[in-house]
Design an enzyme around this catalytic site. Structure first.
Site, PDB file in Angstrom:
ATOM      1  N   SER A  46       0.886  -1.277  -0.023  1.00  0.00           N
ATOM      2  CA  SER A  46       0.051   0.009  -0.042  1.00  0.00           C
ATOM      3  C   SER A  46       0.832   1.258   0.091  1.00  0.00           C
ATOM      4  O   SER A  46       1.963   1.408   0.720  1.00  0.00           O
ATOM      5  CB  SER A  46      -0.982   0.143   1.094  1.00  0.00           C
ATOM      6  N   TYR A  83      -2.563   0.430   9.870  1.00  0.00           N
ATOM      7  CA  TYR A  83      -2.257  -0.437   8.708  1.00  0.00           C
ATOM      8  C   TYR A  83      -1.197  -0.431   7.761  1.00  0.00           C
ATOM      9  O   TYR A  83      -0.623  -1.552   7.521  1.00  0.00           O
ATOM     10  CB  TYR A  83      -3.559   0.075   7.691  1.00  0.00           C
ATOM     11  N   ILE A 108      -8.471  -0.176 -11.753  1.00  0.00           N
ATOM     12  CA  ILE A 108      -8.237  -1.514 -11.422  1.00  0.00           C
ATOM     13  C   ILE A 108      -7.511  -2.408 -12.453  1.00  0.00           C
ATOM     14  O   ILE A 108      -6.615  -3.119 -12.205  1.00  0.00           O
ATOM     15  CB  ILE A 108      -9.628  -2.067 -11.083  1.00  0.00           C
TER      16      ILE A 108
END
Length: 326
Positions: A115, A141, A207
């Site tokens: 990420s 995270y 995507i």
């Protein structure tokens, strides 16, 4: 070419599986054993949970590459007393255990979908993130992903398995959920929004651009050992994004030009400064290294990606209306 994909029922993982099939490659999708899809399917590998005790026996038969998309993501109203440890259980310990078992089974390459939060939450104007991490993330995270990256690097340095790490920013596309879906709902309803004067810059990735980079990273001879940032190659402001979505939907743009400083002050007064940061802050990534090392470029433009995403949203919305009326 045979690829094992974790998170194969998720937004990114499911699209990876689809494109793998389109390319004529073989795939094994990892799913929760509670899923009905896991029953009697040789293309699926069921697991109870992703953690340091997951049983991966039999998962890597003839697998050339693991694409690790599964993760514990941000939860609304976290209930765990120790949120960081909850993230670490899946994103750090679960990831390392998977990689250790893959290496023992002789898997050649491990592609880790990390990420951009490993880099941080925001960038200064015209100072995009590079692959260099200046300090450990503050976000639980992001920290769990950062620790996974470090552990994977150490593992692959002492084994024969190759590692490729990819750090995407916000991913959008047909079927996207969460904040992006909510934003499209606001636009579709024609709601007036006080976001007509946001002059920030944010990197997004459609995507199919992310999936194309993932699959390129599975086979490219120069990918091993690298960390890649990814985007559509066109950074946009919140105002530009909303206008693009409105145009794709054929809706008028109802944006009120409220100064950013007013929005930030209002959000702070309501105890939600993070909301203002997402709306007004910068978050840019530099994909020059990715393009150079892999000779790669986004396969879908930002505007085409928004058009496809908006079309899918409208189609799904119309189907839902028809079902409710029947």
């Amino acid at each position: 070419m045979k690829i094992l994909v974790t998170g194969s029922s998720g937004f990114v993982g499911s699209r990876v599986i689809e494109v793998v099939k389109e390319r004529g490659w073989e795939s094994v999708g990892v799913v929760r054993s509670s899923s009905t899809h896991a029953l009697n399917s040789p293309e699926l590998f069921p697991i109870q949970a992703l953690d340091a005790k997951t049983d991966w026996q039999g998962a890597f038969d003839k697998v050339d590459c693991v694409v690790h998309c599964a993760a514990r993501v941000h939860q609304m109203q976290e209930s765990e007393s120790d949120v960081l440890e909850a993230y670490r259980l899946v994103n750090t310990h679960g990831t390392l255990h998977l990689a250790e078992q893959a290496a023992k089974a002789g898997v050649k390459r491990f592609v880790f979908v990390s990420s951009v939060k490993v880099n941080g939450e925001r960038t200064l104007p015209e100072q995009p993130f590079t692959t260099e991490v200046l300090h450990a993330p503050d976000d639980p995270y992001g920290l769990s992903k950062y620790e996974a990256e470090l552990a994977l690097k150490a593992l692959c340095e002492r084994t024969n398995m190759e590692l490729v790490t990819i750090r995407p920013p916000l991913v959008y596309g047909p079927g996207v959920k969460a904040n992006f879906q909510s934003m499209m709902g606001w636009v579709a309803k024609g709601l007036p929004l006080p976001l007509g004067a946001i002059h920030n810059a944010r990197s997004l990735v459609y995507i199919d651009n992310l999936v194309d980079l993932i699959l390129t990273s599975c086979v490219h001879p120069h990918a091993s050992g690298h960390t890649f940032l990814v985007s559509d190659g066109e950074d946009v402001s919140t105002t530009q994004l909303l206008k693009a979505v409105a145009k794709a939907m054929g809706k008028p743009s109802t944006l009120i030009p409220i100064p950013m400083c007013w929005i930030q002050l209002a959000a702070k007064a309501m105890g939600k400064p993070a909301v203002a940061e997402r709306l007004c802050g910068n978050l840019q990534v530099d994909i020059e290294q990715t393009q150079s090392v892999l000779n790669w470029s986004p396969v879908v433009s930002f505007h085409e990606g928004i058009t496809r995403t908006a079309a899918h949203f409208i189609e799904a919305r119309n189907k839902e209306k028809n079902r409710s009326m029947s």
